[in-house]
Design a protein around this motif. Structure first.
Motif, PDB file in Angstrom:
ATOM      1  N   ALA A 274       8.802 -14.647  34.139  1.00 22.22           N
ATOM      2  CA  ALA A 274       9.783 -13.838  34.883  1.00 22.22           C
ATOM      3  C   ALA A 274      11.126 -13.775  34.147  1.00 22.22           C
ATOM      4  CB  ALA A 274       9.958 -14.411  36.289  1.00 22.22           C
ATOM      5  N   SER A 275      11.519 -14.855  33.493  1.00 18.61           N
ATOM      6  CA  SER A 275      12.848 -14.864  32.857  1.00 18.61           C
ATOM      7  C   SER A 275      12.817 -14.286  31.442  1.00 18.61           C
ATOM      8  CB  SER A 275      13.395 -16.294  32.789  1.00 18.61           C
ATOM      9  OG  SER A 275      12.629 -17.023  31.864  1.00 18.61           O
ATOM     10  N   GLY A 276      11.608 -14.092  30.882  1.00 21.25           N
ATOM     11  CA  GLY A 276      11.518 -13.581  29.502  1.00 21.25           C
ATOM     12  C   GLY A 276      11.807 -14.645  28.454  1.00 21.25           C
ATOM     13  N   THR A 277      11.851 -15.906  28.889  1.00 24.08           N
ATOM     14  CA  THR A 277      12.060 -17.009  27.935  1.00 24.08           C
ATOM     15  C   THR A 277      10.818 -17.152  27.047  1.00 24.08           C
ATOM     16  OG1 THR A 277      13.485 -18.127  29.528  1.00 24.08           O
ATOM     17  CG2 THR A 277      12.537 -19.499  27.795  1.00 24.08           C
ATOM     18  N   VAL A 278      11.038 -17.143  25.741  1.00 23.53           N
ATOM     19  CA  VAL A 278       9.902 -17.186  24.810  1.00 23.53           C
ATOM     20  C   VAL A 278       9.348 -18.616  24.728  1.00 23.53           C
ATOM     21  CG1 VAL A 278       9.152 -16.770  22.408  1.00 23.53           C
ATOM     22  CG2 VAL A 278      10.933 -15.323  23.440  1.00 23.53           C
ATOM     23  N   ALA A 279       8.035 -18.745  24.749  1.00 20.53           N
ATOM     24  CA  ALA A 279       7.396 -20.053  24.538  1.00 20.53           C
ATOM     25  C   ALA A 279       7.162 -20.198  23.036  1.00 20.53           C
ATOM     26  CB  ALA A 279       6.064 -20.099  25.276  1.00 20.53           C
ATOM     27  N   VAL A 280       7.837 -21.167  22.430  1.00 24.61           N
ATOM     28  CA  VAL A 280       7.614 -21.424  20.994  1.00 24.61           C
ATOM     29  C   VAL A 280       6.657 -22.604  20.899  1.00 24.61           C
ATOM     30  CG1 VAL A 280       8.676 -22.066  18.801  1.00 24.61           C
ATOM     31  CG2 VAL A 280       9.872 -20.507  20.352  1.00 24.61           C
ATOM     32  N   LEU A 281       5.444 -22.335  20.469  1.00 23.78           N
ATOM     33  CA  LEU A 281       4.398 -23.367  20.458  1.00 23.78           C
ATOM     34  C   LEU A 281       4.244 -23.944  19.049  1.00 23.78           C
ATOM     35  CD1 LEU A 281       1.806 -21.618  22.794  1.00 23.78           C
ATOM     36  CD2 LEU A 281       3.835 -22.972  23.383  1.00 23.78           C
ATOM     37  N   LEU A 301      -0.186 -16.476  27.851  1.00 18.90           N
ATOM     38  CA  LEU A 301      -0.346 -15.048  27.521  1.00 18.90           C
ATOM     39  C   LEU A 301      -0.831 -14.276  28.750  1.00 18.90           C
ATOM     40  CD1 LEU A 301      -1.934 -15.252  23.949  1.00 18.90           C
ATOM     41  CD2 LEU A 301       0.296 -14.262  24.520  1.00 18.90           C
ATOM     42  N   GLU A 302      -1.774 -14.883  29.475  1.00 20.49           N
ATOM     43  CA  GLU A 302      -2.299 -14.191  30.663  1.00 20.49           C
ATOM     44  C   GLU A 302      -1.236 -14.028  31.736  1.00 20.49           C
ATOM     45  OE1 GLU A 302      -5.844 -16.401  31.571  1.00 20.49           O
ATOM     46  OE2 GLU A 302      -6.970 -15.347  29.980  1.00 20.49           O
ATOM     47  N   ALA A 303      -0.282 -14.968  31.780  1.00 22.70           N
ATOM     48  CA  ALA A 303       0.793 -14.878  32.777  1.00 22.70           C
ATOM     49  C   ALA A 303       1.907 -13.927  32.319  1.00 22.70           C
ATOM     50  CB  ALA A 303       1.371 -16.272  33.040  1.00 22.70           C
ATOM     51  N   GLY A 304       1.819 -13.447  31.080  1.00 23.56           N
ATOM     52  CA  GLY A 304       2.850 -12.507  30.591  1.00 23.56           C
ATOM     53  C   GLY A 304       4.007 -13.175  29.882  1.00 23.56           C
ATOM     54  N   VAL A 305       3.816 -14.417  29.435  1.00 26.93           N
ATOM     55  CA  VAL A 305       4.861 -15.105  28.672  1.00 26.93           C
ATOM     56  C   VAL A 305       4.826 -14.613  27.218  1.00 26.93           C
ATOM     57  CG1 VAL A 305       5.675 -17.375  27.846  1.00 26.93           C
ATOM     58  CG2 VAL A 305       4.664 -17.171  30.130  1.00 26.93           C
ATOM     59  N   HIS A 306       5.985 -14.455  26.614  1.00 27.62           N
ATOM     60  CA  HIS A 306       6.044 -14.162  25.179  1.00 27.62           C
ATOM     61  C   HIS A 306       5.729 -15.448  24.423  1.00 27.62           C
ATOM     62  CE1 HIS A 306       7.754 -10.185  25.507  1.00 27.62           C
ATOM     63  NE2 HIS A 306       8.525 -10.642  26.467  1.00 27.62           N
TER      64      HIS A 306
END
Ligand code: IZC
Ligand code: ZN
Length: 423
Positions: A274-281, A301-306
């Motif tokens: 929701a916040s558009g915070t990118v997940a850096v893995l 990815l399925e939840a729409g996270v970048h």
């Protein structure tokens, strides 16, 4: 003098541009920028207009790789921890006496020349492995002098080598021995360091190691809010080992990114989306720490996270400059597809450092940062694992790696144009 115009031919251009992600055709660049990416064969007219044609028909052409999480500046190394790890010691057990603390000691002792030499060596290795832009953190000085010295060095490095660096102040990496508590050290960061770093404009981001026994959630929140008020963008090392809720904090504060996330909760995955915070893995870190948990990339990815990927280059949990290692781990451990992986080290990695308007895609107007893999397709690149597949790299239009070797003439020309742009 007119800007040089070059044309690249390839059956496998991965643009990372959602409008046309894969192109079998050609790419045109002029000076520092991309002019066009088109399917099919170039017309006679186009061919006549170019100064140079590069035949990469059986290679995969991608945006220059972006490594959005590295701890570039440090003294010494920590191979002494290997025996402890093999005997079963965890990261947090080693941390009690050694770990970050030992690197802080070595970084404080190192001369500026030593730190510079070491960073340049690592940046050269990154370039040869296809990285063209790198986020670089301080965080092994922790005192005023060594943190400022590290950040000033990060600012100086683009004058000496090809990569662009995005500076991050990671004062909140550990509590140094001069302080009795994380709270006291947080006061020092907030009252003294943040204004100093801002005054010299030494960092775009502030990062915090939000972890049980390091900076707890509330201390992390206090530092993050102060950094935001001071005008910094935020990154947070979150939910790496214990599920503290750092990813939720990152989302609440609209941090640009949250990193690691092996222990993230489902609720926080949705908050990040929701916040558009990118997940850096950072899967190379899980591998190197010999833990079996990898961040839930598919769920994100399925939840729409970048989702972006990074090397986490650092002396303790990922002493590896090669971003392709993280790409292999993302494929074989997280089960991401080659296309998801390429997006994660280009377009999404650009978003993780707030440079998505200029780099991370091959499209008109973007910088001509290009990495060429000696692989006929993205699938082949991830399949032929464990080697360096990079053959050529362009940085701002300069052909800085040719057939696996750095071109000192092209790097010199790049540095001259950077100097010109500053004047
Ligand atoms: O030096 O151990 N996780 N910081 C947070 C690190 C790993 C780097 C280190
Ligand atoms: Zn890190």
């Amino acid at each position: 003098m007119k800007n040089k115009r070059s044309l690249i031919l390839s059956h496998s251009i991965f643009t990372a541009d959602p409008q046309q992600e894969k192109v079998d055709g050609y790419l045109l660049m002029e000076g520092q920028r991309l002019l066009d990416v088109k399917p099919g064969t170039p017309s006679e007219e186009v061919l006549k207009s170019v100064d140079e044609m590069l035949d990469f028909r059986n290679k995969t052409v991608c945006p220059g790789l972006i490594d959005p999480h590295t701890h570039l500046i440090f003294g010494g190394s920590r191979e002494n921890e290997l025996a402890l790890k093999l005997a079963g010691a965890s990261y947090m057990e080693i941390h009690k006496e050694g770990g970050i603390k030992s690197t802080v000691r070595k970084t404080r002792e190192a001369s500026l020349d030593e730190l510079r030499h070491k960073a340049l060596k690592s940046l050269e290795s990154m370039l040869l492995h296809g990285t063209t832009t790198v986020e670089a953190k301080s965080g092994y000085g922790l005192d005023k002098e060594t943190e400022l010295r590290s950040l000033r060095l990060i600012r100086e490095l683009p004058q000496l080598q090809a990569l662009d660096l995005i500076p991050t102040y990671l004062g909140a990496h550990d509590v140094p021995p001069e302080f009795d508590s994380a709270e006291q050290y947080a006061d020092f960061i907030i009252e003294e360091m943040l204004p100093l770093v801002k005054k010299e404009d030494l960092a775009q981001f502030v990062d915090i190691f939000c972890e049980k026994g390091i900076f707890e959630l509330e201390t992390s929140r206090r530092i993050a809010e102060a950094a935001k008020a001071e005008g910094f963008k935020l990154k947070i090392h979150a939910d790496e080992i214990a599920p503290l809720g750092g990813a939720g904090l990152a989302a609440d504060l609209h941090a640009t990114s949250a990193e690691h996330l092996m222990s993230i909760s489902d609720q926080d995955i949705h908050k990040m989306a929701a916040s558009g915070t990118v997940a850096v893995l950072l899967p190379a870190t899980s591998y190197f720490l010999m833990v079996k948990d990898f961040a839930p990339a598919r769920k994100m990815l399925e939840a729409g996270v970048h989702v972006a990927l990074a090397s986490d280059f650092n002396p303790g949990s990922s002493p590896c400059e090669n971003l392709q290692m993280a790409m292999f781990m993302a494929c074989y451990e997280m089960k991401l597809t080659p296309e998801e992986i390429l997006r994660a080290v280009t377009r999404e990695a650009a978003r993780a450092i707030s440079r998505e308007d200029e780099i991370g895609q091959l499209k008109k107007g973007f910088l001509a940062d290009i990495t060429v893999f000696d692989a006929p397709s993205p699938a082949y690149l991830l399949y032929h694992f464990g080697i360096n597949s990079v053959c050529d790299v362009f940085k701002s239009g300069e052909h800085v790696v040719r057939n696996g070797c750095i071109s000192t003439a092209a790097v010199a020309s790049l540095l001259a144009s950077r100097r010109g742009a500053e004047q």
